[in-house]
Design a protein around this motif. Structure first.
Motif, PDB file in Angstrom:
ATOM      1  N   ALA A  85     136.894  77.615  -4.339  1.00  0.00           N
ATOM      2  CA  ALA A  85     136.944  78.893  -5.038  1.00  0.00           C
ATOM      3  C   ALA A  85     137.328  78.683  -6.487  1.00  0.00           C
ATOM      4  N   PRO A 117     139.353  81.830 -12.247  1.00  0.00           N
ATOM      5  CA  PRO A 117     140.485  82.718 -11.954  1.00  0.00           C
ATOM      6  C   PRO A 117     140.012  84.012 -11.299  1.00  0.00           C
ATOM      7  N   MET A 118     140.759  84.371 -10.282  1.00  0.00           N
ATOM      8  CA  MET A 118     140.387  85.597  -9.567  1.00  0.00           C
ATOM      9  C   MET A 118     141.576  86.537  -9.537  1.00  0.00           C
ATOM     10  N   ALA A 119     141.282  87.780  -9.652  1.00  0.00           N
ATOM     11  CA  ALA A 119     142.344  88.791  -9.549  1.00  0.00           C
ATOM     12  C   ALA A 119     142.782  88.883  -8.100  1.00  0.00           C
ATOM     13  N   PRO A 120     143.994  89.364  -7.898  1.00  0.00           N
ATOM     14  CA  PRO A 120     144.551  89.338  -6.539  1.00  0.00           C
ATOM     15  C   PRO A 120     143.746  90.105  -5.518  1.00  0.00           C
ATOM     16  N   ASP A 121     143.027  91.114  -5.944  1.00  0.00           N
ATOM     17  CA  ASP A 121     142.334  91.878  -4.906  1.00  0.00           C
ATOM     18  C   ASP A 121     140.871  91.494  -4.769  1.00  0.00           C
ATOM     19  N   GLU A 122     140.475  90.479  -5.503  1.00  0.00           N
ATOM     20  CA  GLU A 122     139.108  90.016  -5.298  1.00  0.00           C
ATOM     21  C   GLU A 122     139.069  89.166  -4.057  1.00  0.00           C
ATOM     22  N   PHE A 123     137.923  89.166  -3.463  1.00  0.00           N
ATOM     23  CA  PHE A 123     137.815  88.395  -2.239  1.00  0.00           C
ATOM     24  C   PHE A 123     136.687  87.394  -2.355  1.00  0.00           C
ATOM     25  N   TYR A 124     136.987  86.178  -2.016  1.00  0.00           N
ATOM     26  CA  TYR A 124     135.978  85.134  -2.096  1.00  0.00           C
ATOM     27  C   TYR A 124     135.289  85.042  -0.758  1.00  0.00           C
TER      28      TYR A 124
END
Lengths: 779, 216
Positions: free
Chosen positions: B168, B174-181
């Protein structure tokens, strides 16, 4: 770092040189050297040594007894000179980027030799037995222990072809043609018979591992080429040994029959396989010994060194190939020994090997320079030039011809660029020099001429080829070494691929390369590992071992980086478990849910606190030597980390607020006092003490979930302070205790008073709580 | 040669050779092997492959066998798995393990690479949704560790999680906390395996020698 001005450098250099020249007697050299000492005068020493004197002299307050320490003193002085030179060269970056180190060292040797000669002494010569017994083994062991086994075995066929067939070709080509030249030349050279020429050819045809290592290390070439040239230089030792002895034995007789040739072939097999077997036996012994060293960790490295050296010496007793024995020993023992020994021992072994091989390497080149000045020389234009030309031509033809054959069997073909580098990288070095030096002058009247020729070839290869190979590599755009860290994905897929290929081979029905490798691995796992690896680690599969190693590395990196908010790159803070876990459907509860932002804050707090507990250890200021925490402490930290992760997971599943009390911080003075006393063990203590004890309690009676974490702080007697404010509890985190010994820059962060985390109120209203407790709790 | 209705003739071999790239001798040898495995029938069943003894000790045995019966690997744009395969499909699957021939262009090499990686991807992506989800990846790691004793599913999970995080972070950043991989797509898969030279490593030496006498 410090900047030593060139003037001071020069002064140091001259001082050491002066000392050397002054004491300058060839103790390390041939026994025929003059034994004069310019500093020490006769009568004084005698006077100090004898008890009985004829007349009473006054008690000597200060006396001079140089003879007593002469040998170790001179040896140390030489090693010191070598090390200072190495130091000096790296302080001159411009020079060291153009000229490889080996060249500079030879030049220094020439200077020193010249100076010694000027003074009137006979400069010491590189004695063959010193070279073979003391200077060569560390370099070979260093190479063998860290040999990349996977690439080596994948390319073994190619390497053997180059080593055996290539060296034979070179030897006969050079020897034969030289004989022809000698016969043609006439009066001076006609005495050189065929056998002498062949002997000379066999000595000079071997690629030298020391020189190859010295030059290739600096050009960072891709792994395939590196292992090909380097592997060839190691494995051709057996060929050289056999040819050398064969021709030496029969040079006195004058003729060689067919039986001799056949015996020679048998001898080759015996020498090489025998060397490997001897090495493997000692390797297994070393692995077995290391199984029991868990209580005496301090001497673990010693076993590695001793067994390897014994393997080398044992092989040399029987005239087997000592180099191959050493390589086999190192390669065989390494996987098992590394599973058994402590992390510190591993570092020690690595550093001692690197240190010794570095010193050896430097000394060898310096002595090559000195020996050149010492002579004895006999210069013969035709012979020397012919030798040089034939060597180069033979090498090129050999490589091209062999590659043509080899490429029929290889999947990854060798391109012409590769061939050029392989041919060009065939450097000659000190082994050839020492072998010639060993020749008996009675049998080989032309030995001095040989010596001169060999030195010329060595100089040519090291200077010309060594200096130009780097720009050529850039010019030809040869692939360089990839510095990528191995990721866990690659590891998983590599293993997957191995199993897959083995499976396909089985389905295909033919027993290929993968099948046998797999069989060997299974045999290894089932029987060998059980014997040679202590305890539970024998059952650990490679993937898990790799993963643990990675975790360890990350944890250590984390500590090294000061435990700040920066996480190691492999586990970026930007992607967290939350991102990859499938979202659970929102549970139907009457209570308000934690907003995602809040959950993230909680998680961040936990993580930061975990980081702060990893205090910065004092790291020794060596290049890659990291401070080695007390080993058990790391296991503790890893366990705690896992627990933290579990906690985070549970939090993410929870939809209720949480309340977290925490113990009060340690006052800085207490921390300092504690740290100052025991630098080693404090890592363990402080880790246990500063991890916040997190008792997650849910104030609401409706929620069935509660999480309890083991209270690890209990020992110091700190009590969780619970302050009630409006129904909730605050979590207090102890201020991080960092060692104040040397770091002052971090104190600003450290001195922060207790940080207050958020409070989550048991509040039925969904919106009211949001802005109350959003204090910045970090930074 | 066995009781076949249709004896393999040169013409059939030639078409197969063109399609898969094997030489005629290699096809003949593989055909012999096919017949041996299928007990002289025209089609191969899963059980036939399961009888291979050497395959017993392989931790990913079932996945390998599945790969042979996976329509996605037959280069006919099919989906789903079948119960039995013929020689053509057998050969097609085997062709993924051919070594790249020496004189091919860069594009062809890249194509081969993609094909091989697609094969690997299909092995992991069992539900054929185009991504390797966390569960599927965990399954892969568990299978790999399955022969090594009960060292805890937690460790396998931990390793799979760590690996997924790595993918990921490499692929998406970088992903925001509510994004889902969602999972590893084929493009991400290509990216993470960039360092491993698949076209070089994923090959078997298909000798021109009849090896059926050697194996059990």
């Amino acid at each position: 770092g410090q900047i030593i001005s060139p003037v001071m450098e020069l002064k140091m250099f001259l001082l050491v040189l002066g000392l050397l020249v002054g004491t300058g007697s060839p103790d390390m050299g041939s026994s025929q050297g003059k034994c004069s000492e310019s500093l020490v005068q006769g009568p004084q020493t005698q006077e100090n040594r004898t008890h009985t004197t004829h007349s009473k002299k006054p008690f000597p307050v200060l006396s001079f007894g140089y003879d007593y320490v002469r040998l170790p003193f001179e040896i140390s002085l030489w090693v010191l000179l070598a090390s200072l030179m190495k130091l000096g060269f790296h302080l001159m970056p411009r020079l060291s980027s153009i000229v490889p180190e080996s060249c500079l060292l030879i030049v220094v040797g020439l200077l020193v030799g010249g100076l010694i000669k000027l003074v009137g002494e006979a400069p010491p010569v590189l004695e063959s037995n010193i070279f073979f017994l003391y200077l060569l083994p560390p370099i070979i062991l260093d190479a063998g222990y860290f040999l990349p086994i996977r690439q080596f075995t994948e390319n073994l066929g190619t390497i053997l072809m180059f080593a055996v067939v290539g060296t034979l070709w070179n030897a006969f080509f050079v020897g034969g043609l030289l004989y022809g030249v000698c016969q043609l030349e006439g009066h001076r050279l006609v005495t050189v018979d065929l056998l002498s020429c062949l002997l000379f050819g066999s000595i000079i045809s071997a690629v030298d591992p020391v020189a190859v290592l010295a030059v290739f290390e600096e050009i960072h070439i891709n792994e395939l080429l590196h292992i090909l040239v380097f592997g060839e230089s190691l494995l051709n030792d057996a060929v050289t040994v056999v040819l050398y002895h064969l021709f030496e034995e029969f040079s006195s007789v004058g003729t060689i029959t067919v039986t001799d040739v056949l015996l020679g072939i048998v001898c080759f097999l015996v020498v090489s396989l025998g060397g490997i077997v001897v090495g493997a036996i000692y390797g297994i012994l070393a692995a077995f010994t290391s199984r029991f060293t868990s209580h005496t960790r301090v001497i673990e490295p010693l076993f590695v060194f001793l067994y390897s050296y014994m393997a080398y010496l044992s092989a040399e007793v029987f005239h087997l190939s000592g180099i191959m024995a050493l390589i086999a020993c190192g390669a065989v023992m390494r996987p098992y020994v590394e599973a058994n020994i402590s992390h510190k021992s591993h570092t020690t072994i690595k550093y001692f090997l690197k240190m010794w091989s570095s010193v050896s390497d430097t000394l060898i080149f310096i002595f090559l320079g000195v020996s050149t000045v010492a002579g004895p020389h006999e210069w013969n234009w035709i012979f020397v030039v012919a030798t040089l030309i034939f060597c180069l031509v033979a090498r090129v033809l050999g490589v091209v011809g062999l590659t043509f054959v080899i490429n029929k069997f290889r999947i990854v073909k060798l391109t012409s660029k590769d061939q050029f580098i392989i041919a060009y990288g065939g450097l000659r070095g000190a082994i050839a020099f020492s072998l010639v030096y060993l020749l008996n002058t009675d049998h080989f009247p032309k030995r001095n001429m040989f010596l001169t020729a060999i030195i010329t070839v060595i100089f040519f290869t090291v200077f010309v080829q060594g200096m130009t190979i780097r720009p050529l590599v850039d010019l030809l755009a040869v692939k360089k070494k990839q510095e990528t860290k191995r990721s866990i994905n690659e590891e998983i897929h590599t293993q997957f691929l191995d199993h897959l290929l083995t499976g396909i081979e089985d389905i295909c029905g033919h027993y290929g390369h993968h099948h046998w490798k797999d069989k060997l691995n299974r045999f290894n796992k089932k029987y060998v590992k059980k014997c040679l690896i202590a305890g539970e680690r024998s059952k650990e599969p490679q993937l898990i071992a790799f993963y643990h190693k990675m975790e360890m590395k990350q944890a250590i990196e984390l500590v090294e980086s000061g435990g700040g908010s920066k996480l190691p790159s492999a586990m970026p803070s930007t992607v967290s478990m939350q991102n990859i876990q499938p979202k659970k459907p929102p549970q139907d509860r009457a209570l308000p849910q934690l907003s995602k932002a809040r959950e993230e804050e909680i998680r961040k707090i936990l993580r930061t606190n975990l980081q702060r507990t990893r205090q910065r250890l004092r790291s020794y200021n060596r290049h890659t030597l990291i401070a080695d925490p007390y080993e058990d402490g790391w296991n503790e930290i890893l366990i705690k980390r896992k627990k933290m992760k579990e906690l985070e997971k549970k939090i993410s599943q929870m939809n209720n607020y949480l309340t977290v009390p925490a113990p009060p911080p340690d006052s800085p003075t207490i921390a300092r006092a504690r740290l100052a006393s025991d630098p080693q063990a404090w890592g363990l203590k402080s880790a246990t003490e500063s991890i916040p004890s997190i008792k997650v309690d849910l104030a609401s009676p409706q929620s069935p979930e509660s999480v309890n974490i083991v209270d690890e702080i209990g020992m110091k007697g700190s009590q969780p302070k619970v302050s009630e404010e409006g129904g909730g509890l605050t979590m207090k985190v102890p201020s991080p205790t960092k060692p104040r010994k040397d770091q002052t820059t971090d104190e600003d962060n450290d001195k922060e008073p207790q940080q207050r985390l958020m409070r989550c109120l048991s509040d039925p209203g969904p919106a009211a709580e949001e802005e109350d407790e959003d204090e910045p709790f970090l930074h | 040669m066995g009781s076949f209705q249709s004896l393999p003739d040169d013409h059939q071999y030639r078409t197969l050779s063109q399609k898969t790239g094997f030489s005629l001798e290699q096809i003949a040898i593989l055909h012999n092997r096919f017949k041996q495995l299928s007990q002289n029938e025209e089609t191969l069943w899963r059980d036939d492959l399961k009888t291979i003894q050497d395959l017993e000790s392989n931790p990913i045995r079932s996945q390998i066998i599945e790969a042979f019966f996976d329509s996605r690997n037959f280069q006919k744009d099919g989906v789903g798995s079948v119960e039995e395969i013929g020689f053509e499909e057998f050969l097609t699957v085997m062709s993924y393990f051919r070594a790249p021939p020496q004189n091919i262009t860069v594009e062809q090499r890249e194509e081969m690479r993609r094909a091989k990686l697609r094969f690997l991807f299909n092995m992991h992506d069992t539900d054929n949704d185009g991504t390797i989800t966390l569960e599927e990846y965990r399954h892969v790691v568990e299978e790999l560790l399955s022969r090594s004793g009960a060292l805890g599913r937690e460790t396998a999970k931990g390793i799979a999680d760590a690996a997924m995080l790595e993918v990921a972070s490499i692929s998406v950043g970088p992903m925001a906390p509510d994004e889902f991989y969602e999972g590893i797509t084929f493009e991400h898969f290509l990216k993470i395996l960039n360092g491993v030279e698949i076209e070089m490593r994923m090959h078997i030496h298909f000798l021109n020698m009849d090896a059926t006498v050697l194996c059990k």
